[in-house]
Scaffold this motif. Structure first.
Motif, PDB file in Angstrom:
ATOM      1  N   LEU A 119      14.106 -21.109  14.897  1.00  0.00           N
ATOM      2  CA  LEU A 119      15.188 -20.965  15.531  1.00  0.00           C
ATOM      3  C   LEU A 119      14.668 -18.668  15.860  1.00  0.00           C
ATOM      4  N   TRP A 125      20.818 -17.971  19.893  1.00  0.00           N
ATOM      5  CA  TRP A 125      20.628 -19.514  19.026  1.00  0.00           C
ATOM      6  C   TRP A 125      20.724 -19.330  17.458  1.00  0.00           C
ATOM      7  N   ARG A 126      21.998 -20.009  17.372  1.00  0.00           N
ATOM      8  CA  ARG A 126      22.262 -20.279  15.958  1.00  0.00           C
ATOM      9  C   ARG A 126      21.782 -21.640  15.897  1.00  0.00           C
ATOM     10  N   LEU A 127      21.818 -22.318  14.440  1.00  0.00           N
ATOM     11  CA  LEU A 127      22.290 -23.431  14.528  1.00  0.00           C
ATOM     12  C   LEU A 127      23.799 -24.312  13.336  1.00  0.00           C
ATOM     13  N   LEU A 136      21.537 -27.065  18.231  1.00  0.00           N
ATOM     14  CA  LEU A 136      21.079 -25.313  18.555  1.00  0.00           C
ATOM     15  C   LEU A 136      23.057 -24.727  20.175  1.00  0.00           C
ATOM     16  N   CYS A 138      24.223 -21.265  21.546  1.00  0.00           N
ATOM     17  CA  CYS A 138      24.319 -19.664  21.917  1.00  0.00           C
ATOM     18  C   CYS A 138      25.462 -19.268  22.882  1.00  0.00           C
ATOM     19  N   GLU A 179      25.193 -25.571  24.287  1.00  0.00           N
ATOM     20  CA  GLU A 179      24.417 -26.591  22.772  1.00  0.00           C
ATOM     21  C   GLU A 179      23.334 -27.438  23.890  1.00  0.00           C
ATOM     22  N   TRP A 181      20.883 -30.484  21.612  1.00  0.00           N
ATOM     23  CA  TRP A 181      20.697 -31.514  21.096  1.00  0.00           C
ATOM     24  C   TRP A 181      20.158 -33.301  21.576  1.00  0.00           C
ATOM     25  N   LEU A 188      17.532 -32.409  16.688  1.00  0.00           N
ATOM     26  CA  LEU A 188      17.192 -31.744  16.934  1.00  0.00           C
ATOM     27  C   LEU A 188      15.939 -32.190  17.373  1.00  0.00           C
ATOM     28  N   ASP A 192      14.246 -29.083  22.430  1.00  0.00           N
ATOM     29  CA  ASP A 192      15.699 -28.476  22.222  1.00  0.00           C
ATOM     30  C   ASP A 192      15.476 -26.946  22.343  1.00  0.00           C
ATOM     31  N   PHE A 193      14.120 -25.948  21.676  1.00  0.00           N
ATOM     32  CA  PHE A 193      13.910 -24.927  20.727  1.00  0.00           C
ATOM     33  C   PHE A 193      12.829 -24.808  22.347  1.00  0.00           C
ATOM     34  N   ALA A 196      16.009 -24.203  25.254  1.00  0.00           N
ATOM     35  CA  ALA A 196      16.915 -22.644  24.575  1.00  0.00           C
ATOM     36  C   ALA A 196      15.716 -21.658  24.565  1.00  0.00           C
TER      37      ALA A 196
END
Length: 216
Positions: A119, A125-127, A136, A138, A179, A181, A188, A192-193, A196
């Motif tokens: 993260l 972005w937040r969990l 995730l 945003c 979002e 996932w 996740l 996904d990352f 992002a």
């Protein structure tokens, strides 16, 4: 007469004797006195024993006696040294430069601890800890509804080539929510990352509200 006049200018050069089967390496004298260039830079002249100025000089082949002494074993590097150009692996590349890969349904989702570390590599972005697993999220506060539509179109252009799509929501009056996932593993994945990080590269400065200047 013309031929003899041209040959006379070389009469001072020593003739090569047939008894000289090999030429010995030249002997070099110490550096002569330094000279000053018009710009004040210091230069040196290097002269050979015969008095001729040396031209372009650099590395030379070792003499037979040097080869026999094994001097090459006492220095770093050998003639047989193999040089390779290493291509950086995926971990050395930033997330935005990586590509999404296939995800097996048997693959476990990323743990919360690892997700917290990843993260830090994405912005804004937040969990979310949902019942279905980690996600995730945003949020973007935009100038108006039309700017929200423009942002969704820009996100679509970026993620279309990845094959991994976020859920996008255009909320009144001027907010976009995304979002991410991986549903197939219930949480996740690295994809996904990566997506992002690619979304983070999108230009949004022309879509967000302009800051008001406060004059004192």
């Amino acid at each position: 007469m013309a031929v003899s006049s041209h040959l006379s200018c070389f009469s001072h050069l020593p003739s090569l004797s047939s008894t000289h089967s090999t030429l010995s390496p030249p002997t070099y004298l110490p550096l002569s006195s330094s000279l000053r260039t018009p710009r004040g830079q210091k230069t040196f002249k290097i002269r050979a024993a015969g008095g001729d100025l040396l031209g372009d000089f650099g590395g030379r082949d070792p003499f037979p006696a040097e080869i026999e002494s094994g001097f090459g074993d006492k220095v770093l590097g050998f003639s047989s040294t193999e040089h390779k150009i290493l291509i950086p692996n995926l971990s050395a590349l930033s997330l935005s430069q990586q590509e999404c890969g296939p995800v097996s349904p048997l693959q476990p989702p990323i743990s919360r601890e690892d997700a917290q570390k990843l993260l830090k590599k994405v912005v804004g972005w937040r969990l979310l800890d949902e019942q279905e697993g980690l996600r995730l999220q945003c949020l973007w506060k935009l100038r108006d509804f039309k700017c929200g539509v423009d942002l969704i179109n820009r996100i679509h252009e970026v993620v279309e080539v990845t094959g991994h799509f976020p859920n996008l929501h255009l909320e009144q009056p001027n907010q976009v929510r995304a979002e991410l996932w991986t549903a197939s593993i219930g949480g996740l994945s690295m994809n996904d990352f990566i997506v992002a990080a690619k979304i983070d590269q999108i230009k949004t400065s022309d879509l967000v509200p302009k800051k008001m200047r406060v004059w004192a």
